[in-house]
Structure formats: C-alpha cells, structure tokens
Design a protein around this motif. Sequence first.
Motif, mmCIF file in Angstrom:
data_model
loop_
_atom_site.group_PDB
_atom_site.id
_atom_site.type_symbol
_atom_site.label_atom_id
_atom_site.label_comp_id
_atom_site.label_asym_id
_atom_site.label_seq_id
_atom_site.Cartn_x
_atom_site.Cartn_y
_atom_site.Cartn_z
ATOM 1 N N LEU A 1 46.829 30.109 19.330
ATOM 2 C CA LEU A 1 46.603 29.779 20.739
ATOM 3 C C LEU A 1 47.908 29.297 21.352
ATOM 4 N N LYS A 2 48.552 30.162 22.113
ATOM 5 C CA LYS A 2 49.865 29.854 22.664
ATOM 6 C C LYS A 2 49.829 29.663 24.173
ATOM 7 N N ARG A 3 48.644 29.428 24.709
ATOM 8 C CA ARG A 3 48.480 29.200 26.138
ATOM 9 C C ARG A 3 47.353 28.200 26.352
ATOM 10 N N MET A 4 47.186 27.765 27.588
ATOM 11 C CA MET A 4 46.098 26.850 27.909
ATOM 12 C C MET A 4 44.773 27.614 27.938
ATOM 13 N N PHE A 5 43.753 27.040 27.335
ATOM 14 C CA PHE A 5 42.437 27.687 27.278
ATOM 15 C C PHE A 5 41.632 27.281 28.518
ATOM 16 N N LEU A 6 41.935 27.907 29.629
ATOM 17 C CA LEU A 6 41.209 27.696 30.886
ATOM 18 C C LEU A 6 41.107 29.033 31.592
ATOM 19 N N HIS A 7 39.860 29.420 31.921
ATOM 20 C CA HIS A 7 39.617 30.770 32.433
ATOM 21 C C HIS A 7 38.593 30.717 33.562
ATOM 22 N N ALA A 8 38.950 31.286 34.720
ATOM 23 C CA ALA A 8 38.018 31.391 35.853
ATOM 24 C C ALA A 8 37.052 32.527 35.550
ATOM 25 N N ALA A 9 35.833 32.169 35.115
ATOM 26 C CA ALA A 9 34.933 33.149 34.505
ATOM 27 C C ALA A 9 33.890 33.732 35.443
ATOM 28 N N ARG A 10 33.469 32.964 36.447
ATOM 29 C CA ARG A 10 32.352 33.427 37.276
ATOM 30 C C ARG A 10 32.509 32.877 38.689
ATOM 31 N N LEU A 11 32.217 33.734 39.672
ATOM 32 C CA LEU A 11 32.345 33.323 41.070
ATOM 33 C C LEU A 11 31.223 33.939 41.886
ATOM 34 N N GLN A 12 30.553 33.088 42.657
ATOM 35 C CA GLN A 12 29.485 33.554 43.551
ATOM 36 C C GLN A 12 29.892 33.263 44.983
ATOM 37 N N LEU A 13 29.791 34.293 45.840
ATOM 38 C CA LEU A 13 30.174 34.129 47.238
ATOM 39 C C LEU A 13 29.374 35.090 48.112
ATOM 40 N N ILE A 14 29.558 34.948 49.423
ATOM 41 C CA ILE A 14 28.923 35.844 50.389
ATOM 42 C C ILE A 14 29.928 36.918 50.788
ATOM 43 N N HIS A 15 29.523 38.182 50.649
ATOM 44 C CA HIS A 15 30.438 39.269 51.026
ATOM 45 C C HIS A 15 30.751 39.176 52.512
ATOM 46 N N PRO A 16 32.032 39.233 52.901
ATOM 47 C CA PRO A 16 32.407 39.021 54.302
ATOM 48 C C PRO A 16 31.922 40.105 55.261
ATOM 49 N N ALA A 17 31.558 41.275 54.751
ATOM 50 C CA ALA A 17 31.109 42.360 55.624
ATOM 51 C C ALA A 17 29.596 42.552 55.587
ATOM 52 N N THR A 18 28.994 42.491 54.402
ATOM 53 C CA THR A 18 27.559 42.756 54.263
ATOM 54 C C THR A 18 26.706 41.502 54.326
ATOM 55 N N ASN A 19 27.343 40.322 54.174
ATOM 56 C CA ASN A 19 26.636 39.037 54.128
ATOM 57 C C ASN A 19 25.690 38.924 52.931
ATOM 58 N N GLU A 20 25.861 39.781 51.946
ATOM 59 C CA GLU A 20 25.059 39.698 50.734
ATOM 60 C C GLU A 20 25.750 38.788 49.716
ATOM 61 N N ILE B 1 27.214 38.032 46.277
ATOM 62 C CA ILE B 1 27.740 38.796 45.146
ATOM 63 C C ILE B 1 28.218 37.827 44.067
ATOM 64 N N VAL B 2 28.051 38.250 42.836
ATOM 65 C CA VAL B 2 28.480 37.456 41.689
ATOM 66 C C VAL B 2 29.480 38.280 40.890
ATOM 67 N N ILE B 3 30.651 37.711 40.642
ATOM 68 C CA ILE B 3 31.710 38.404 39.911
ATOM 69 C C ILE B 3 31.983 37.641 38.619
ATOM 70 N N GLU B 4 32.086 38.362 37.520
ATOM 71 C CA GLU B 4 32.375 37.739 36.236
ATOM 72 C C GLU B 4 33.599 38.384 35.604
ATOM 73 N N ALA B 5 34.387 37.567 34.933
ATOM 74 C CA ALA B 5 35.596 38.043 34.265
ATOM 75 C C ALA B 5 35.508 37.704 32.784
ATOM 76 N N PRO B 6 35.584 38.698 31.903
ATOM 77 C CA PRO B 6 35.545 38.403 30.467
ATOM 78 C C PRO B 6 36.756 37.591 30.041
ATOM 79 N N LEU B 7 36.598 36.826 28.973
ATOM 80 C CA LEU B 7 37.716 36.053 28.447
ATOM 81 C C LEU B 7 38.881 36.967 28.099
ATOM 82 N N ALA B 8 40.077 36.451 28.300
ATOM 83 C CA ALA B 8 41.266 37.194 27.893
ATOM 84 C C ALA B 8 41.225 37.423 26.384
ATOM 85 N N PRO B 9 41.755 38.548 25.893
ATOM 86 C CA PRO B 9 41.689 38.868 24.461
ATOM 87 C C PRO B 9 42.226 37.754 23.563
#
Length: 299
Positions: free
Chosen positions: A255-274, A276-284
């Motif tokens: 482990l040669k870096r800090m173990f902190l990862h922005a994994a999940r984000l929920q927001l309102i789409h600026p055009a559709t107003n729906e 949306i939930v976005i997820e990012a897998p952990l870095a390898p």
Amino acid sequence: MPKSHVFRIIRSGEVRINRKRAEAKTKLCAGDVVRVPPIQVVEKQSLESLQSSGTLNKAQLLKAAADIPILFEDDHLLVVNKPSGMAVHGGSGSSFGLIECIRALRAETHEDLELVHRIDRETSGILILSKKRSALRKLQEQLRARSWKKYYKTLVLGFWPETLRQVDLPLLKTQSGEKEARVFVDPSGDAACTKFKTIQAYKASYSNFTLIQAQILTGRTHQIRVHTSANKFPIAGDDRYGNFEMNKQLARHGLKRMFLHAARLQLIHPATNETIVIEAPLAPELDSFLKSLQAVNSR
C-alpha cells in the motif's frame, strides 16, 4: 473572467474577508478588507501553442486522459474515476491536472468542460465535470444546498467501534505560502459532520484494520482524514494525518498511497431532474491490498 472561476477561488479559500475565509453568499459591510489573489486572465490558446510554449506536453496529456476510466457520460455530464496522485487541475506544484487532461483529449469541446467539484490529489474515485454551463450552474446550486449524498470508502488502522457512527468536530484550515493546507480540530473552525458505517474488519501480522464507509454531510478540506485521525483511527497510508511509521510498513506490504476512495454519489441530473446514483469501483491497488489481509468476523 468566467463566474465559475470566481466561485472556484472562493471555494478554495483564496478570497478572504478581514483575514477570514469567505463564502460566495457572504455579504460585505462598509470597512471590510477583501483580499483577492493575483489573477491572470489569458486568451484561449490552442493545444499546439500551449505545447510549443512548453506550458503543457500534449502527448503526456492525451495519454493521461485516455487512461482515466469514464463512469457516466451524456450531453450534460462527464463522470470519471480519478486516479490517486493526479490533481484535479494544474497549479500548486502540478504542471497539469485532470481537467487539462480531459480538455486535451477532447479539444473540440474543451471550452465548455468545467470541474463541478474537487477531491484531494491523493484521493481516488468519482469526479464530475460539466459539459454545459447550464449544467454547471445547477450542479453547483445543489452543492451549495448540500443535496448531494457523497460516500467514501476508507481503510483505517485499528478496529473501528460499531458505536462510533457520527463525528461532529469543527475544522480550522490553515495555509502558509505555497504549502498545502493543513486542517485542525478547533472550536473556532467551521462545523463539520461525517457519518461512519463499518463494512469489514481485517487483520494482518503487523496491524489491525477496518474498512469503513464515510458519508460527508459537510464538504470541508480533509474532513474524513481529520475526523478519523482525531478519533485515533488514522487512514492507512495518509502521509499528513496518519501514522508515519506504520505507513512505511504498509508500503513494504503493497500500500503505497492513502486508502481513501470516493465510491458512491447520488445527485439530481441537471437536465432531467431525475435522481442518479454513480458508483466507482476501488482502484486495483486498493483492492489488491484488501485481498492481502485476513477478514475477521464482526466483533
């Protein structure tokens, strides 16, 4: 200059009122002393002219941008999985950052690409860019209203107590010259709140660990890093608020870096107003390190 740039320097703390950090909504009073950093507005330049002037290396930009995973894209948004070690924009010791890389890759539309928010250079994970000014404006309104739900995954040293589910500690940011900001718990600081949830405990021959989820309810600089460290559970690999001796041992174990990862984000789409939930897998490299540890049952 673009209003987005004005908001950006305010959010970064570069604009001060009576020597104190200001917000965009702060109202001025007669006699206030306002400090605005030196700002140079230059004409838009082509990539070719930037390359010839030595400001940017086009080949390096294109290669770096091509390697950044895209999590979501439409006519309004571009969401990427930022790698650790890459600044979101150039400056403060970096000749270029992620936004310059993406603009270089998409030269035909780079004028409208803007960062919606920021994450630390050492942090990997979800980063949102807007492709239209209307989208940028609406997303920043959501940020100011704190309507986003942002979740991080982080590995801390020790067994995180199940009862520690929320940390409310005010944070004071200090910065000297060109050095990176440092943040302290201080009663005079800005209110900061983080919710925590245990995901999995681990052990190794040299230390115990807990993978936790951190939801930030306020967006302060280094918030998760300081809140975990203040409770004696520093983030693995954190070279600013962590356990420096243990970090050396972690590096020897992969482990040669800090173990902190922005994994999940929920927001309102600026055009559709729906929603949306976005997820990012952990870095390898983070996933690989977790697999080197031994999972333990809930305590």
